[in-house]
Design a protein around this motif. Structure first.
Motif, short mmCIF file in Angstrom:
data_model
loop_
_atom_site.label_atom_id
_atom_site.label_comp_id
_atom_site.label_asym_id
_atom_site.label_seq_id
_atom_site.Cartn_x
_atom_site.Cartn_y
_atom_site.Cartn_z
N GLU A 22 106.81 67.49 46.90
CA GLU A 22 107.11 66.04 47.30
C GLU A 22 106.61 65.24 45.82
OE1 GLU A 22 104.16 65.10 49.82
OE2 GLU A 22 105.44 65.32 51.74
N ARG A 65 92.88 64.73 43.97
CA ARG A 65 94.03 65.62 44.35
C ARG A 65 94.69 66.38 43.40
NH1 ARG A 65 92.29 66.26 48.47
NH2 ARG A 65 93.02 65.80 50.38
N TYR A 156 103.59 73.34 57.25
CA TYR A 156 102.83 72.94 56.36
C TYR A 156 101.77 73.81 55.61
CZ TYR A 156 101.18 68.91 53.92
OH TYR A 156 100.76 67.80 52.71
N ASP A 159 99.56 72.00 50.95
CA ASP A 159 100.09 70.74 50.40
C ASP A 159 101.45 70.56 50.20
OD1 ASP A 159 97.24 69.56 48.82
OD2 ASP A 159 97.88 69.47 51.00
#
Lengths: 394, 73
Positions: A22, A65, A156, A159
């Motif tokens: 992403e 993160r 998933y 991440d």
């Protein structure tokens, strides 16, 4: 400049391979120091060296993160897009487990469905330990086969949203894959055959059988029982076949012993689990158990006839008591479905006394759940929270 | 009973009802239930203070009706 995908690379699933990760995570990786310093100008060969230095896997961690080196290397592989042979080499290599996991992850992201199953399933036999970095920043212990299972079943991991692949049985019906054959299956079958022979030998002498049964080590029994419980469905088919063959010939000794194991284990489990199960779960639990118990009831009837009333009576009484505890008044309408057997007579007597404590327990549970709060807003909020697994509001 | 308003300034405004000894993870899960973004993709901040998942609302002194910023990971 350095973040552009190799122009010779082909598009994966209709898009630039780097887009599998992403946007936000991608930007985080590009800004990461490890990426900037170590992953600049890597080729397939030098990537292997970097992969061998890996010592943990994981996604992002911490408040802001931060990606792990594992993530950065996955990104690098997506960028340079190594050949399939190289990726398979990564997976096949036995010495470096993190290289293996890296290859497996990359294949899961980019490979076709058949390839994914074909190359990742052998890794189920790898039991080595891995270090995984959790989102909180701590490390946890996991194993290679656990990670592979996650890759194959969940959508998933680390991440990254894994691309959807067809389910295994779809591919089997299409004929692209053979039905799954676990390595443990052979061991399990051997064990079963051995037991069967043992049981048949001990059949003639009933007393001898009792002693023999007690003589078995409890640990082994427990393990066997646990395994059996897991493969309950498979077992049931097994038993049915054996019923047909052995029932008339051998006097159902095998079923007897199996049931005894299962009953004992179930009683044990039931006692343990009784407190843990809540109202919601109880309903489902009761339903499954009903089905199992029907079938078992039939078995036990036969056993009654063979063995003698006294012993089976005591057992059935204890079992019916447990069952009544569990079901309570809610499942009365289901009783029509159950088979009529000696235990039912015993159960009916216990019914009255057992129901009251059960009802109190149910009522108490409802209050704890909080879904019947007078204020409708709060009740709704509590319902939502219960569905998420959170405690109700005060 | 604390009602927290989470706003991402891009059109997503979510009200999460929780109690004060819930951890930050709980309103995140409630936001997931209401919007569909995964709980681990959501970051709750107040200016540059990122709120950690395992600390309670009470410890962060988040009161009823307080507005928090919703960011994404």
């Amino acid at each position: 400049m350095a973040n552009r995908t190799d122009p010779a690379a082909k598009s994966i699933r209709g898009t630039n391979p780097q887009n599998l990760v992403e946007k936000i995570l991608r930007s985080k990786i590009y800004q990461n120091t490890y990426w900037k310093e170590q992953c600049f100008g890597l080729t397939a060969e030098t990537l292997v060296d970097k992969a061998m230095e890996l010592d943990h896997l994981g996604g992002t961690h911490g408040g802001n993160r931060k990606p792990t080196p594992f993530m950065c290397l996955v990104m690098k592989m997506l960028q340079i897009q190594p050949e399939k042979e190289i990726v398979i080499e990564f997976i096949k290599n036995d010495d470096y487990k993190y290289v293996r996991i890296l290859g497996a992850f990359y294949l899961r992201l980019t490979g076709t469905d058949v390839d994914v199953y074909r190359y990742l399933e052998p890794l189920y036999n790898d039991y080595r330990k891995l270090r995984q970095k959790l989102p909180e920043g701590k490390f946890s212990l996991t194993h290679v086969d656990e990670v592979i299972d996650e890759l194959l079943t969940k959508d998933y991991s680390c991440d990254i949203a894994l691309p959807r692949i067809k389910k295994r049985w779809t591919l089997e019906t299409l004929g692209s894959l053979e039905p799954r054959r676990s390595v443990l299956e052979d061991d399990f079958e051997e064990e079963e055959e051995k037991e069967e022979n043992d049981q048949l030998d001990g059949l003639e002498d009933e007393a001898h059988e009792k002693d023999y049964y007690r003589g078995r080590s409890p640990a082994r029994e427990r393990d066997r029982d646990r395994r059996r419980d897991r493969d309950r469905y498979r077992e049931r088919d097994y038993d049915r076949d054996y019923d047909r063959d052995y029932d008339r010939e051998r006097g159902r000794g095998r079923d007897r012993d199996r049931d005894r194991d299962r009953d004992r284990d179930r009683d044990r489990d039931r006692d343990r689990d009784r407190d843990r199960y809540r109202l919601r779960d109880e309903k489902d639990y009761g339903r499954d158990r009903e089905r199992d118990r029907e079938w078992e009831g039939r078995e036990r009837e036969r056993r009654d006839r063979d063995r003698g009333r006294r012993r089976s009576h005591s057992r059935s009484r204890s079992r019916s008591r447990d069952r009544k505890d569990r079901e309570g008044g809610e499942h009365r309408k289901r009783h029509a479905r159950s088979s009529t057997s000696p235990r039912r007579r015993d159960g009916a007597e216990e019914n009255g006394t057992r129901e009251e404590p059960k009802k109190k327990k149910e009522r108490k549970e409802k209050k704890e759940d909080g879904t019947d709060h007078p204020d409708p807003e709060i009740a709704e909020a509590n319902r939502l929270r219960a569905s998420l697994g959170l405690k109700p509001l005060k | 009973m604390t009602e927290v308003v989470l706003n991402d300034r891009l059109g997503k405004k979510v009200r999460a009802k929780c109690s004060e000894d819930d951890t930050i993870g709980d309103p995140k899960k409630l936001v997931t239930a209401q919007t569909g973004t995964r709980a681990d993709k959501i970051r709750i901040q107040k200016w540059y203070n990122i709120y950690e998942d395992h600390i309670t609302l009470k410890d962060y002194e988040i009161h009823d009706g307080m507005g928090l910023e919703l960011y994404y990971n």
